[in-house]
Write a protein that holds these residues in place. Structure first.
Motif, short mmCIF file in Angstrom:
data_model
loop_
_atom_site.label_atom_id
_atom_site.label_comp_id
_atom_site.label_asym_id
_atom_site.label_seq_id
_atom_site.Cartn_x
_atom_site.Cartn_y
_atom_site.Cartn_z
N GLY A 67 -5.36 29.28 15.61
CA GLY A 67 -6.71 29.58 15.11
C GLY A 67 -6.83 29.17 13.62
O GLY A 67 -8.04 29.37 13.09
N GLY A 68 -5.63 28.93 13.00
CA GLY A 68 -6.07 28.84 11.44
C GLY A 68 -6.54 27.31 11.10
O GLY A 68 -6.79 26.59 12.02
N SER A 69 -6.58 27.12 9.79
CA SER A 69 -7.18 25.89 9.46
C SER A 69 -6.23 25.45 8.37
O SER A 69 -5.57 26.10 7.70
N LEU A 70 -6.26 23.83 8.23
CA LEU A 70 -5.52 23.40 7.49
C LEU A 70 -6.28 22.13 6.73
O LEU A 70 -7.04 21.39 7.47
N THR A 71 -6.23 21.60 5.47
CA THR A 71 -6.71 20.34 4.89
C THR A 71 -5.56 19.57 4.64
O THR A 71 -4.77 19.84 3.56
N LEU A 72 -5.40 18.34 5.02
CA LEU A 72 -4.28 17.49 4.89
C LEU A 72 -4.94 16.53 3.69
O LEU A 72 -6.14 16.12 4.18
N SER A 73 -4.22 15.83 3.00
CA SER A 73 -4.82 14.77 1.96
C SER A 73 -4.17 13.85 1.96
O SER A 73 -2.65 14.00 2.24
N CYS A 74 -4.43 12.50 1.49
CA CYS A 74 -3.48 11.26 1.59
C CYS A 74 -4.11 10.62 0.30
O CYS A 74 -5.31 10.23 0.47
N VAL A 81 0.79 -1.09 -0.04
CA VAL A 81 0.07 -0.03 -0.02
C VAL A 81 0.78 0.94 0.09
O VAL A 81 1.76 1.30 0.90
N GLN A 82 0.70 2.18 -0.90
CA GLN A 82 1.68 3.33 -0.93
C GLN A 82 0.58 4.61 -0.54
O GLN A 82 -0.69 4.90 -1.15
N LEU A 83 0.98 5.19 0.55
CA LEU A 83 0.16 6.37 1.12
C LEU A 83 1.03 7.64 0.92
O LEU A 83 2.42 7.51 1.28
N VAL A 84 0.62 8.62 0.24
CA VAL A 84 1.43 9.98 0.16
C VAL A 84 0.64 11.19 0.57
O VAL A 84 -0.65 11.43 -0.04
N GLU A 85 0.88 11.74 1.58
CA GLU A 85 0.28 12.86 2.20
C GLU A 85 0.77 14.13 1.73
O GLU A 85 1.90 14.44 1.20
N SER A 86 -0.13 15.03 1.78
CA SER A 86 0.31 16.61 1.20
C SER A 86 -0.52 17.59 2.08
O SER A 86 -1.64 17.02 2.68
N GLY A 87 -0.13 18.84 2.12
CA GLY A 87 -1.05 19.60 2.49
C GLY A 87 -0.58 20.36 3.85
O GLY A 87 -0.88 21.45 4.59
N GLY A 88 0.59 19.72 4.53
CA GLY A 88 1.21 20.43 5.61
C GLY A 88 1.58 21.84 5.62
O GLY A 88 2.16 22.02 4.31
N ALA A 126 -14.80 8.67 -4.31
CA ALA A 126 -14.20 7.53 -5.11
C ALA A 126 -13.32 6.65 -4.12
O ALA A 126 -13.01 5.57 -4.36
N GLY A 127 -13.33 7.25 -2.68
CA GLY A 127 -12.47 6.58 -1.77
C GLY A 127 -10.99 6.39 -2.01
O GLY A 127 -10.30 5.41 -1.61
N ASN A 128 -10.56 7.49 -2.99
CA ASN A 128 -9.13 7.40 -3.05
C ASN A 128 -8.26 8.20 -2.31
O ASN A 128 -7.11 8.16 -2.19
N THR A 129 -8.96 9.24 -1.80
CA THR A 129 -8.12 10.25 -1.06
C THR A 129 -8.96 10.43 0.18
O THR A 129 -10.04 10.75 0.34
N LEU A 130 -7.98 10.39 1.43
CA LEU A 130 -8.42 10.58 2.84
C LEU A 130 -7.77 11.97 3.10
O LEU A 130 -6.98 12.33 2.80
N TYR A 131 -9.07 12.58 3.69
CA TYR A 131 -8.78 13.98 4.07
C TYR A 131 -8.51 14.15 5.68
O TYR A 131 -9.20 13.35 6.39
N LEU A 132 -7.83 15.27 6.35
CA LEU A 132 -8.11 15.77 7.49
C LEU A 132 -8.26 17.13 7.69
O LEU A 132 -7.32 17.69 7.25
N GLN A 133 -9.41 17.48 7.90
CA GLN A 133 -9.85 18.96 8.10
C GLN A 133 -9.39 19.37 9.32
O GLN A 133 -10.09 18.75 10.35
N MET A 134 -8.65 20.41 9.45
CA MET A 134 -8.38 20.81 10.89
C MET A 134 -8.63 22.37 10.85
O MET A 134 -8.08 23.21 10.32
N ASN A 135 -9.54 22.62 11.98
CA ASN A 135 -10.05 23.88 12.31
C ASN A 135 -9.45 24.31 13.63
O ASN A 135 -9.10 23.59 14.46
N GLY A 136 -9.19 25.50 13.89
CA GLY A 136 -8.83 26.02 15.20
C GLY A 136 -7.70 25.30 15.79
O GLY A 136 -7.68 25.02 16.67
N LEU A 137 -6.69 25.51 14.77
CA LEU A 137 -5.57 24.89 15.28
C LEU A 137 -4.47 25.52 16.44
O LEU A 137 -4.97 26.80 16.78
#
Length: 120
Positions: free
Chosen positions: A14-21, A1-8, A73-84
């Motif tokens: 108080g800011g927000s980021l969305t990480l993708s995998c 299984v190959q997993l590739v993250e991005s978005g850092g 499609a179930g191919n990308t996993l996200y992590l929405q981060m608010n109020g950091l």
């Protein structure tokens, strides 16, 4: 299984980021998908995870602020981060578990990580 993250990135409190995998389809065949993080000098901790066909779970410190999700499609996993917060700083890893062991996700595949830095 190959997993590739991005978005850092580096953000202020108080800011927000969305990480993708990019899961390369792993979400279709693995029992669980999740996000972990590791701060400098500390151990890796689970942040959130999804169980295929079931629900999601979060550590207490991110409940109400972070949301884990999969694209249609179930191919990308996200992590929405608010109020950091500064304590959210760390390397964030995407992970997959082929199996559950006694109901617990046995994460056995990991991405390389993406860095999140939150400054005060």
């Amino acid at each position: 299984v190959q997993l590739v993250e991005s978005g850092g990135d580096s953000v202020q409190t108080g800011g927000s980021l969305t990480l993708s995998c990019n899961t390369s389809g792993a979400a279709h065949t693995n029992a669980c998908m999740g996000w972990f993080r590791q701060a400098t000098g500390k151990g890796r901790e689970r942040v959130a995870h999804k169980v295929r066909g079931e629900g999601t779970d979060y550590i207490d410190s991110v409940k109400g602020r972070f949301t884990i999700s999969l694209d249609n499609a179930g191919n990308t996993l996200y992590l929405q981060m608010n109020g950091l917060k500064p304590e959210d700083t760390g390397m964030y890893y995407c992970a997959a578990a082929r199996y559950r062991h006694y109901g617990r996700c046995a994460f056995d595949s990991w991405g390389q990580g993406t860095q999140v830095t939150v400054s005060s």
